[in-house]
Write a protein that holds these residues in place. Sequence first.
Motif, PDB file in Angstrom:
ATOM      1  N   PRO A  82       0.833  -1.208   0.000  1.00 41.58           N
ATOM      2  CA  PRO A  82       0.000   0.000   0.000  1.00 41.58           C
ATOM      3  C   PRO A  82       0.865   1.255   0.000  1.00 41.58           C
ATOM      4  O   PRO A  82       1.847   1.348   0.744  1.00 41.58           O
ATOM      5  CB  PRO A  82      -0.806  -0.115   1.301  1.00 41.58           C
ATOM      6  N   MET A  83       0.501   2.210  -0.839  1.00 46.00           N
ATOM      7  CA  MET A  83       1.301   3.428  -0.964  1.00 46.00           C
ATOM      8  C   MET A  83       0.387   4.643  -1.015  1.00 46.00           C
ATOM      9  O   MET A  83      -0.813   4.533  -1.341  1.00 46.00           O
ATOM     10  CB  MET A  83       2.168   3.359  -2.222  1.00 46.00           C
ATOM     11  N   PRO A  84       0.914   5.807  -0.707  1.00 50.92           N
ATOM     12  CA  PRO A  84       0.106   7.031  -0.757  1.00 50.92           C
ATOM     13  C   PRO A  84      -0.422   7.288  -2.163  1.00 50.92           C
ATOM     14  O   PRO A  84       0.200   6.914  -3.164  1.00 50.92           O
ATOM     15  CB  PRO A  84       1.088   8.124  -0.318  1.00 50.92           C
ATOM     16  N   ASN A  85      -1.563   7.968  -2.237  1.00 49.14           N
ATOM     17  CA  ASN A  85      -2.173   8.252  -3.537  1.00 49.14           C
ATOM     18  C   ASN A  85      -1.261   9.080  -4.426  1.00 49.14           C
ATOM     19  O   ASN A  85      -1.264   8.914  -5.650  1.00 49.14           O
ATOM     20  CB  ASN A  85      -3.505   8.979  -3.341  1.00 49.14           C
ATOM     21  N   SER A  86      -0.497   9.969  -3.837  1.00 49.97           N
ATOM     22  CA  SER A  86       0.396  10.803  -4.643  1.00 49.97           C
ATOM     23  C   SER A  86       1.446   9.962  -5.351  1.00 49.97           C
ATOM     24  O   SER A  86       1.751  10.186  -6.529  1.00 49.97           O
ATOM     25  CB  SER A  86       1.064  11.853  -3.753  1.00 49.97           C
ATOM     26  N   LEU A  87       2.018   8.986  -4.637  1.00 47.84           N
ATOM     27  CA  LEU A  87       3.005   8.100  -5.253  1.00 47.84           C
ATOM     28  C   LEU A  87       2.350   7.182  -6.279  1.00 47.84           C
ATOM     29  O   LEU A  87       2.908   6.944  -7.356  1.00 47.84           O
ATOM     30  CB  LEU A  87       3.700   7.272  -4.171  1.00 47.84           C
ATOM     31  N   LEU A  88       1.154   6.682  -5.957  1.00 45.75           N
ATOM     32  CA  LEU A  88       0.447   5.809  -6.892  1.00 45.75           C
ATOM     33  C   LEU A  88       0.126   6.554  -8.178  1.00 45.75           C
ATOM     34  O   LEU A  88       0.249   5.998  -9.272  1.00 45.75           O
ATOM     35  CB  LEU A  88      -0.836   5.297  -6.238  1.00 45.75           C
ATOM     36  N   ARG A  89      -0.272   7.827  -8.063  1.00 44.06           N
ATOM     37  CA  ARG A  89      -0.586   8.622  -9.257  1.00 44.06           C
ATOM     38  C   ARG A  89       0.650   8.793 -10.135  1.00 44.06           C
ATOM     39  O   ARG A  89       0.568   8.768 -11.360  1.00 44.06           O
ATOM     40  CB  ARG A  89      -1.119   9.986  -8.842  1.00 44.06           C
ATOM     41  N   THR A  90       1.808   8.936  -9.503  1.00 42.33           N
ATOM     42  CA  THR A  90       3.051   9.112 -10.262  1.00 42.33           C
ATOM     43  C   THR A  90       3.468   7.813 -10.957  1.00 42.33           C
ATOM     44  O   THR A  90       3.870   7.835 -12.121  1.00 42.33           O
ATOM     45  CB  THR A  90       4.180   9.575  -9.324  1.00 42.33           C
ATOM     46  N   LEU A  91       3.364   6.701 -10.251  1.00 37.71           N
ATOM     47  CA  LEU A  91       3.825   5.424 -10.800  1.00 37.71           C
ATOM     48  C   LEU A  91       2.867   4.855 -11.835  1.00 37.71           C
ATOM     49  O   LEU A  91       3.297   4.322 -12.863  1.00 37.71           O
ATOM     50  CB  LEU A  91       4.018   4.411  -9.664  1.00 37.71           C
ATOM     51  N   SER A  92       1.567   4.941 -11.567  1.00 41.16           N
ATOM     52  CA  SER A  92       0.580   4.334 -12.457  1.00 41.16           C
ATOM     53  C   SER A  92      -0.683   5.184 -12.473  1.00 41.16           C
ATOM     54  O   SER A  92      -1.603   4.965 -11.674  1.00 41.16           O
ATOM     55  CB  SER A  92       0.258   2.902 -12.014  1.00 41.16           C
ATOM     56  N   PRO A  93      -0.750   6.156 -13.360  1.00 40.52           N
ATOM     57  CA  PRO A  93      -1.921   7.055 -13.402  1.00 40.52           C
ATOM     58  C   PRO A  93      -3.243   6.306 -13.595  1.00 40.52           C
ATOM     59  O   PRO A  93      -4.247   6.678 -12.977  1.00 40.52           O
ATOM     60  CB  PRO A  93      -1.615   7.965 -14.600  1.00 40.52           C
ATOM     61  N   MET A  94      -3.264   5.265 -14.426  1.00 39.78           N
ATOM     62  CA  MET A  94      -4.503   4.543 -14.662  1.00 39.78           C
ATOM     63  C   MET A  94      -4.966   3.812 -13.397  1.00 39.78           C
ATOM     64  O   MET A  94      -6.160   3.812 -13.062  1.00 39.78           O
ATOM     65  CB  MET A  94      -4.329   3.546 -15.805  1.00 39.78           C
ATOM     66  N   THR A  95      -4.045   3.202 -12.666  1.00 40.89           N
ATOM     67  CA  THR A  95      -4.413   2.528 -11.419  1.00 40.89           C
ATOM     68  C   THR A  95      -4.981   3.528 -10.420  1.00 40.89           C
ATOM     69  O   THR A  95      -5.992   3.259  -9.766  1.00 40.89           O
ATOM     70  CB  THR A  95      -3.184   1.821 -10.810  1.00 40.89           C
ATOM     71  N   HIS A  96      -4.358   4.697 -10.323  1.00 37.63           N
ATOM     72  CA  HIS A  96      -4.873   5.731  -9.413  1.00 37.63           C
ATOM     73  C   HIS A  96      -6.262   6.177  -9.828  1.00 37.63           C
ATOM     74  O   HIS A  96      -7.149   6.384  -8.983  1.00 37.63           O
ATOM     75  CB  HIS A  96      -3.918   6.922  -9.395  1.00 37.63           C
ATOM     76  N   GLU A  97      -6.468   6.324 -11.127  1.00 41.16           N
ATOM     77  CA  GLU A  97      -7.782   6.741 -11.604  1.00 41.16           C
ATOM     78  C   GLU A  97      -8.852   5.723 -11.247  1.00 41.16           C
ATOM     79  O   GLU A  97      -9.968   6.075 -10.853  1.00 41.16           O
ATOM     80  CB  GLU A  97      -7.726   6.947 -13.119  1.00 41.16           C
ATOM     81  N   LEU A  98      -8.502   4.437 -11.362  1.00 43.33           N
ATOM     82  CA  LEU A  98      -9.473   3.391 -11.043  1.00 43.33           C
ATOM     83  C   LEU A  98      -9.798   3.383  -9.559  1.00 43.33           C
ATOM     84  O   LEU A  98     -10.953   3.214  -9.157  1.00 43.33           O
ATOM     85  CB  LEU A  98      -8.935   2.030 -11.471  1.00 43.33           C
TER      86      LEU A  98
END
Length: 466
Positions: A82-98
């Motif tokens: 599990p990671m912060p949303n900010s890091l998730l958005r940087t690594l995988s924008p589509m995963t963050h969007e979902l």
Amino acid sequence: MRPFDRLDRVVETCLLGLIIVPPFLFGAVPLWAQSALEVTALVAAGVWLLKNLRRSKFRYFRSPLHLPLFLFLLLILFQSFPMPNSLLRTLSPMTHELYSQPSVVAATYGGSPPPTLVPVERSGSSLSPQLRPLTLSAPSTRLALYRIRAYLLIFIVVTQWVRDSRQVKRLVFAVVAGGGALASFGLLQAFTWNEKIYWVREVPLGAVPFGPYVNQNHYSGYLVMAIALTLGALVAERGRGMPWRKSPFWLTCLVLLMGAALVMSGSFGGVLSLAAALLGFGLCLQRGWSLKRWLTLGIILALAAPFLWGTVFPASFPFGGEEFRGRVWQATHTMIGQFPTWGTGLGSFNEVFPAYRTSNIGLTFEHAHNDYLELLAEGGAIGFLLVAAFWIIFLGSSMRSLRYLPGGWRRGMIAGGSAACIGILVFSLFDFNMQIPANALLLTIIVGLIHATSSIAPRKNRRDRM
């Protein structure tokens, strides 16, 4: 018997069991069979570690193959972390969007794809909305992590434990005997077929079973590897270093038996992959880059070329009778494009792919029918490059060993094992043998065995020969 000898016997028993038993447990596909496989791997690794701890000096033989394997395992852990949303958005924008969708529930896709993907999380998860993993299916990635961990442990045990020719002999004999038993059972069941596996287990709808496997292609994939290694044993016998030097007839009979079972299974992919393995075997035995060797390599590439083309350009896959593969591969390309770097999480293809399934794909697919595309979709470019690095290092090491080794049992074993790898690598272009635990485990043991064999120093003492 000394304590160390008893511990060796436990390790050997675990390895022999992992070679012979899993294919008869429906390819170790059921979760209970996978659990048994994983427990056995843990026992073998634990006993090997205990033996080393009881030594005055801990012995660990470093191998360049260990690094990509450890990094791949760390990749799966990272996908589950599990990671912060900010890091998730940087690594995988589509995963963050979902994950930003208002409802995050376990989804079961029906006959038509949903308008958007819905990430699959552990039921009752207590994760904070501010902490999300890269994987879109945490339960599936966790199960994949357990499998990869078991393969890694077995690979380490084989490469560390195999230190002399007698150990090589016993493991090779287990593969040969297991392949012969699997072929015999497959033929017996085919001639007495009553529409049930083991004459009692119902066959899933749409399955094309053979032997204990639900899919004929996976049955033949196991035999392709066993046949290639048996041929290596035959060549090793010619080096007068094998205990079977008085019985090449039986090895030849086993090759013919396994070949007959493979043909009877009706697997076109199995026949094609066996042809690639046989050509690879001849390629490995030749010395120097003569015209004959270049021609052999050209034929192998020609066999794989249509499927390589289909992997890269699925819309123009050349085999009309296999158009479903081209459609699935094309949809998988779309999936890869949206998760290019880190993937959707190892083991998540079954949950994620239905959202990309188009109307001209009428069936439900749990796998991409192409191990390379499925790896790219689930592990992203990073996972694919780690696996590619592993195979480049291994095959390069094997080719160097074959180049410098004189004739003898080691040359035959390395040639047979390398041919088994070539056959299954070709098979992976149009099927998913590496998603079947029994087959993936056998490949792991063969790679470890060949890697260990290349490091065994030649012995002049005749009694130490195999």
